[in-house]
Write an enzyme that holds these catalytic residues in place. Structure first.
Site: not given
Ligand code: ADP
Ligand code: MG
Length: 633
Positions: A330
């Site tokens: 991840d």
């Molecule tokens: P990763 O796989 O990189 O851990 P996530 O699945 O947690 O990422 O989130 C994917 C995308 O969704 C983030 O890169 C962001 O753009 C957006 N995102 C998710 N949660 C939030 C939040 N609370 N505020 C702003 N953007 C968010």
């Molecule tokens: Mg993550």
């Protein structure tokens, strides 16, 4: 051969182990009888009488075990082969060989059981690292009390150089703490107010006041030890296979010896000669070393891993770790530190601080690292976020809140676009993404108010870990919900082979499945909570940095207590070693059977020689497995 619960917990000295003790006494008796008999000090009748005492004494435990098992499971195991050989020897008037068999077989059994028990008990030594007393702070000063009497909410003080009695949160003081007993990581970690600390970790220069969050019996260390012990009892696939094989093989050996008994009646020859061959075959063909090929190696490997802060949840997982062909990481929080910082605030209307206030107001109640970074930056710039009325997290996309009567969205540009607003600032978004930044848009009523870019530092050890994986011929893949451009920029910096970006949490599962199809066994490395479904789907799910996060530990197949990617390499290496050692043992024991069985059939071996080779090979297999305990990782 079988490891029932009570035997596993043996923690005494080797000579106190009942099976070993009996075997050795029987051995002494046998040696004495043999020497005195052959020197003419005692009559042959006396000598035989001594053997007659030695046999039931040395065989007491395994013979009883066999009877119990036979009654319960109605199976022909190795013990019945040995029992038949003992009885056969006695009938053939080879009492000395019967006694020798009982002595050596019992010794090998005892040694094996003892070693296995010790291997399992070794992780328990970790518990001794937590002090037995704690200095509780009371109204009138402090008082030393037994650590077991600490209750959640108590505050205890740890002076410089002392170890912590149990888990807690720092309420006063500042110091660095060596967390090696829990995480396997000896680089001290800075601790200050509000931070979690763990039992048995060692406080360095400062004094810390700690509020208890888990009792002595229930702290992270105790849970870790129990988990490792439970894992060691889980059989690996190889072990299950060998046991299944043994259930068919052992009865065939018995049958084959019975056939040898009747040979002279059809083909002629000496009845005693063929009967002796039958006895020799029983011993030569018994698969003792084969059965011992894996369990000691696996238990020792899991114990070794546990002491390094790598919790492998069972033999099957250890073996799977040894087969991994691709590792999927991840991005956020795993390859990166997961503490992104706001790098750019680009208002499209109004001021930068207005934009930040709105975004921070929405994100105030979000747990997402990006959200927390925005809130942190707002605090640094001393702009006061408002209380959002109604907040909702849109998993993997963004967040929404109502601020001053306006509905504000903060989120991924692609997601904002899918709402109803046309995004016209794509070139700005892409420019920031090419720098490896994550870009969020802030949307007001029907219009984009501005962009916020965040940068998450890459973990310092990430490049070295990825290089090591490549050297191990393992593919490295990045899975992320972030945009492809940002992900590519990070991946290029790290030399990652393959990137899957813009994944929604559930799409990570499909990505893992596809990797498994393309490469074979896949390990998924992530933080235990956000990535739980993908971790569960992978051949092995490795949760990282889980010290203090019980849910994450429970969900993963392998849990790394430390926040250190290098432990992924340790886990993979340990799995490979475990497979290698058990493969060596299997090949060795099969080769031995391939030599001993023909010799037995051709009548070219005595009972004593057969017993000797057979038991020595079992001890060698155990000793080889034990090497896992000392593996450098
Ligand atoms: P990763 O796989 O990189 O851990 P996530 O699945 O947690 O990422 O989130 C994917 C995308 O969704 C983030 O890169 C962001 O753009 C957006 N995102 C998710 N949660 C939030 C939040 N609370 N505020 C702003 N953007 C968010
Ligand atoms: Mg993550």
């Amino acid at each position: 051969m079988s490891h029932s619960e009570d035997k596993e917990l043996f923690e005494g000295k080797w000579y106190a182990h009942p099976v070993l003790r009996n075997a050795l006494i029987a051995g002494g008796l046998t040696g004495l009888a043999y020497a005195l008999g052959h020197l003419g000090f005692i009559s042959p009748v006396m000598e035989t009488a001594l053997y007659a005492v030695a046999v039931p004494l040395g065989g007491y435990h395994w013979m009883r075990e066999w009877i119990e098992e036979f009654i319960k499971e109605k199976e022909v195991g190795i013990e019945i082969l040995m029992l038949a050989a003992t009885i056969g020897s006695v009938i053939l008037r080879m009492a000395d060989e019967a006694a020798f068999l009982v002595f050596l077989y019992g010794t090998a059994e005892g040694l094996e059981e003892y070693t296995y028990a010790r291997t399992r008990a070794s992780i328990r030594k970790l518990l001794d690292l937590a002090p037995k007393e704690a200095r509780v702070l009371l109204d009138g000063g402090d008082k030393l009390i037994p650590a077991t009497e600490l209750v959640v909410g108590d505050v205890f003080r740890v002076k410089p150089g002392e170890s912590l009695a149990t888990d807690g949160v720092v309420v006063a003081g500042r110091s660095s703490v060596n967390e090696a007993p829990v995480t396997g990581e000896s680089v001290p970690v800075e601790k200050s107010e509000g931070m979690k600390v763990f039992a048995a970790t060692i406080n360095h220069e400062g004094s810390l006041d700690i509020r208890v969050t888990a009792t002595y019996e229930n702290n992270t260390l105790a849970k870790m030890v129990h988990l490792v012990e439970a894992a060691q009892a889980q059989k690996s696939k190889t072990q299950l296979f060998i046991e299944k094989f043994g259930r068919r093989y052992s009865p065939s050996v018995l049958l084959a010896s019975l056939v040898l008994l009747v040979v002279p009646f059809f083909l002629g020859g000496s009845v005693k000669g063929w009967a002796t061959r039958a006895v020799v075959l029983l011993v030569a063909a018994a698969p003792c070393a084969l059965v011992m090929s894996t369990p000691v190696a696996v238990a020792a490997g899991i114990g070794r891993a546990g002491r390094a802060g790598v919790l492998v949840k069972g033999g099957a997982h250890l073996e799977s770790l040894g087969k991994i062909r691709a590792v999927a990481f991840d991005k956020t929080g795993t390859l990166t530190l997961g503490k992104p910082a706001v790098s750019d605030v680009v208002p499209l209307q109004g001021s930068a601080s207005d934009l930040l206030i709105l975004a921070a107001s929405v994100e105030k109640f979000s747990e997402h690292p990006l959200a927390q970074a925005i809130v942190r930056r707002a605090a640094e710039m001393q702009v006061d976020p408002q209380e959002p009325l109604e907040f909702s997290a849109l998993v993997g996309a963004g967040a929404r809140g109502t601020v001053n009567g306006r509905t504000i969205y903060v989120g991924k540009p692609e997601f904002i676009q899918e709402l109803d607003v046309a995004v016209t600032c794509w070139s700005q978004v892409e420019g920031l993404r090419k720098e490896g930044k994550t870009v969020l848009l802030v949307r007001g009523d029907g219009e984009i108010l501005g962009l916020i870019a965040l940068r998450d530092e890459i973990r310092p050890e990430a490049p070295e870990v990825i290089a090591a994986l490549h050297q191990m011929k393992v593919k490295v893949v990045m899975l992320t919900g972030d945009s492809a451009i940002t992900a590519d920029a990070v991946a290029r910096e790290l030399g990652i082979d393959e990137v899957r970006a813009d994944l929604k949490p559930e799409e990570k599962i499909a990505a893992v499945e596809e990797l498994e199809k393309n490469y074979g066994a896949v390990a998924m490395v992530g933080d235990g909570i956000n990535d739980a479904p993908a971790l569960a789907r992978a051949t092995v799910g490795i949760a990282m940095g889980v010290a203090g996060a019980d849910a994450a530990i429970e969900a993963a197949d392998t849990a790394l207590m430390a926040d250190d990617l290098r432990k992924v390499i340790s886990a993979l290496n340990l799995g490979r070693r475990a497979r290698q050692v058990s493969r060596q043992n299997i090949v060795f024991s099969l080769l031995l059977l391939a030599v001993l069985i023909p010799l037995a059939l051709l009548g070219m071996m005595t009972v004593a020689a057969s017993v000797f080779f057979h038991e020595t090979s079992e001890i060698l297999a155990v000793a080889n497995g034990l090497r896992m305990a000392g593996t450098e990782i």
